[in-house]
Design an enzyme around this catalytic site. Structure first.
Site, PDB file in Angstrom:
ATOM      1  N   LYS A 289     -14.159  25.723  48.587  1.00 38.68           N
ATOM      2  CA  LYS A 289     -12.923  25.318  49.191  1.00 38.68           C
ATOM      3  C   LYS A 289     -11.951  26.473  49.307  1.00 38.68           C
ATOM      4  O   LYS A 289     -11.729  27.373  48.712  1.00 38.68           O
ATOM      5  CB  LYS A 289     -12.400  24.305  48.067  1.00 38.68           C
ATOM      6  N   GLU A 296       0.156  21.533  53.979  1.00 38.97           N
ATOM      7  CA  GLU A 296       0.136  20.339  53.349  1.00 38.97           C
ATOM      8  C   GLU A 296       1.479  20.008  52.629  1.00 38.97           C
ATOM      9  O   GLU A 296       1.919  19.098  52.671  1.00 38.97           O
ATOM     10  CB  GLU A 296      -1.126  20.342  52.349  1.00 38.97           C
TER      11      GLU A 296
END
Ligand code: ARG
Length: 467
Positions: A289, A296
Site C-alpha cells: 500500500k 484524503e
C-alpha cells in the site's frame, strides 16, 4: 462591610462575592484567545499613541505604556508569561500585566475603550494578516498548477462527465480548471479583506465615547482603510468572519474535489498519476500500500470548514444588538478555519509540483470508452447530416463497438460505412485523440493552443510573484 469581592479582577469593584470557580473557567477565553496577543498589543499601542495625540495621555505616559507593552510582547514570545484564567481573556491578561509592570500609568490605557471594540479590532487585525498569508499560499499553489499545465499542455487524458468517459481533454486543461477555481477563491479573499480592514476602536462598549478620539489616526496607525460608521454595529457584527469562513469553506470544497480526483487517479485502477512518496503513507499490514493520506485528509478537513461556517452563522442569528458574550464563541471556529486552510493549501502547494503524470496510461484510457464519438457525429454534421441523425448513427456504431470490443478508430472504413455512406477515409483524422482536442479551439476549450493562451494569461496575473 463585605470584604469579599471578586479577587483581583479588573471589573471587581461592583461585586460582593468571588466568581464561582467553575463559572470563571466556563466564561474564560484565555486558553484560545491568547493567540491574539500580538494584535492586542498592536491595537493597544495605536490606541495609546492616539490618546497622546489628542491630549488624553501625555507623550511620556504613552511612551511608558509602549515600553511596557513591548516588554510584555517579548515576555510572551519568550514563553515567559503566566496566562491567568482569573483574568478571563487575552485583553485583561495583558492589561493587568501592564499595570503590574508600569504601575498607575498602565491604568490609563483603557481610557475611551472597551473590550468590546478592542476584541473586534484584534480579530480584524488577526484575520487581515491571516488572509494575506492564505492569499500568498493560493498563489503558490496556482504557480505549481500553471507549471504542471505547461509541461502537460499536449498530454491527452479522458475527460469525464458522470465519471464516464466523455471526450478527450488535455491534462494541462484539467490543471487550469483547478487554477480557475483558485483564482476565484483568491478574489473572494481579497474582497472579504476589504470589509475586514475597517477599524471598530472608538465604538467603545456600544455607544461611542465622550473622549475626543481621533479614530482616523488610529486607523492610519493600524493600516485600516476606514473606520466603522456605527458603534452598535462595530462591536456586535461578525459578518466579516462569517464571510471569511464562507470563502474558506469554498476553498476547502475546491481542494476536496481536487483531492478526490488525485485519490482516484493515483489508484491502481486509474493509474493516471503517481503522488510523491513523501506525501503518502504505508499500511501496517499490507506491504504493497501507498496511501494518498494528504489528499484524503484535506477532503476530510472540508467538513470542519463547513462546520465552522455553520457555527458562526448560528452564533450570530439570535443576537440582539449590540455585543453579547456569545461572540466570544467566534474565535475557535475562525482560528480553526484559518489553520485548516493554511495546512491544506500548504500541503497542496508543496505536493502539486511533484505530481508524476503517466501519459501512456491516460492515453490508453482515452482510447477506450469511445471518447471520440462526438467527433464522429460532428464529422457527419459537417457533411450535411442533421445533428440528431448523426447522434443516432454514431450511437449504432458505438453499440457495434461494444459488441465487438473495438473503439471507433479501430474499425475499418467498410465497417464504419455500414452505419453511414457519408463516412470516408478522412474520418480517421477526426477519430484521433489529437484531432479531437485540437478541434476544440474555442476560447476556454481544451485545444492545446487555447490552453497555452490561458497559461500565458495566468502567468501575467502571477507575475509579481516570480519577480
Ligand atoms: N473575551 C471577550 C470576547 O472574546 C472579550 C469581550 C468581552 N466583553 C465583555 N463585555 N464581556 O468576546
Amino acid at each position: 462591610m463585605s470584604t469579599q469581592h471578586s479577587g483581583d479582577k479588573l471589573w471587581g469593584g461592583r461585586f460582593s462575592e468571588p466568581t464561582d470557580a467553575f463559572v470563571e473557567a466556563f466564561t474564560a477565553s484565555v486558553s484560545f484567545d491568547q493567540r491574539l496577543y500580538r494584535h492586542d498589543i498592536q491595537g493597544s499601542k495605536a490606541h495609546a499613541r492616539m490618546l497622546a495625540r489628542v491630549g488624553v495621555l501625555t507623550e511620556e505616559e504613552c511612551d511608558k505604556i509602549h515600553d511596557g507593552l513591548d516588554a510584555i510582547l517579548a515576555d510572551i514570545e519568550r514563553g515567559d508569561f503566566a496566562w491567568s484564567v482569573e483574568l478571563e481573556d487575552v485583553h485583561m491578561n495583558v492589561e493587568a500585566r501592564l499595570i503590574e509592570r508600569i504601575g498607575d500609568v498602565g491604568k490609563k490605557l483603557h481610557t475611551g475603550r472597551s473590550r468590546n471594540d478592542q476584541v473586534a479590532t484584534d480579530i480584524r487585525l488577526y484575520l487581515r494578516e491571516a488572509i494575506d498569508g492564505l492569499m500568498q499560499e493560493i498563489r503558490r499553489l496556482q504557480v505549481g498548477l500553471v507549471d504542471l499545465a505547461e509541461r502537460e499542455a499536449e498530454t491527452i487524458m479522458p475527460g469525464f462527465t458522470h465519471l464516464q468517459t466523455a471526450q478527450p481533454v488535455t491534462f494541462g486543461h484539467h490543471m487550469m480548471a483547478w487554477f480557475e477555481m483558485l483564482e476565484r477563491d483568491h478574489g473572494r479573499l481579497a474582497d472579504c479583506r476589504k470589509r475586514v480592514n475597517v477599524l471598530p476602536l472608538g465604538a467603545a462598549a456600544l455607544a461611542g465615547t465622550p473622549y475626543p478620539l481621533d479614530r482616523h489616526y488610529t486607523a492610519e496607525l493600524l493600516g485600516f482603510d476606514a473606520v466603522t460608521d456605527n458603534s452598535l454595529d462595530a462591536v456586535s457584527d461578525r459578518d466579516f468572519a462569517i464571510e471569511f469562513c464562507a470563502a474558506g469553506a469554498l476553498i476547502m470544497t475546491h481542494l476536496s474535489r481536487f483531492s478526490e480526483e488525485l485519490i482516484l487517479w493515483a489508484s491502481a485502477q486509474f493509474g493516471f498519476v503517481d503522488l510523491p512518496d513523501r506525501f503518502c503513507t504505508g499500511s501496517s499490514i499490507m506491504p504493497q500500500k501507498k496511501n494518498p493520506d494528504v489528499p484524503e485528509l484535506v477532503r476530510g478537513k472540508t467538513g470542519r470548514a463547513n462546520g465552522n461556517l455553520i457555527a458562526l452563522l448560528t452564533l450570530m442569528k439570535g443576537q440582539p444588538l449590540a455585543y453579547n458574550k456569545d461572540n466570544q464563541e467566534d474565535k475557535e471556529p475562525l482560528f480553526d478555519t484559518v489553520d485548516t486552510l493554511a495546512g491544506s493549501l500548504r500541503a497542496f502547494a508543496d505536493m502539486v509540483p511533484h505530481i508524476q503524470v503517466r501519459p501512456e496510461v491516460m492515453r490508453a484510457a482515452a482510447s477506450r470508452g469511445f471518447a471520440t464519438a462526438t467527433d464522429l457525429a460532428d464529422y457527419l454534421v459537417r457533411r450535411g447530416m442533421p445533428f440528431r441523425d448523426a447522434h443516432e448513427v454514431v450511437g449504432r456504431a458505438v453499440r457495434h463497438g461494444v459488441e465487438t470490443g473495438k473503439d471507433l478508430a479501430e474499425m475499418s472504413l467498410d465497417e464504419l460505412r455500414k452505419f453511414s455512406k457519408t463516412i470516408e477515409q478522412d474520418v480517421f483524422e477526426v477519430l484521433t485523440l489529437e484531432g479531437s482536442v485540437a478541434a476544440r479551439n474555442v476560447h476556454g476549450g481544451t485545444a492545446p493552443a487555447q490552453v497555452r493562451a490561458r497559461i500565458r494569461a495566468a502567468r501575467a496575473k502571477l507575475m509579481p510573484l516570480k519577480g
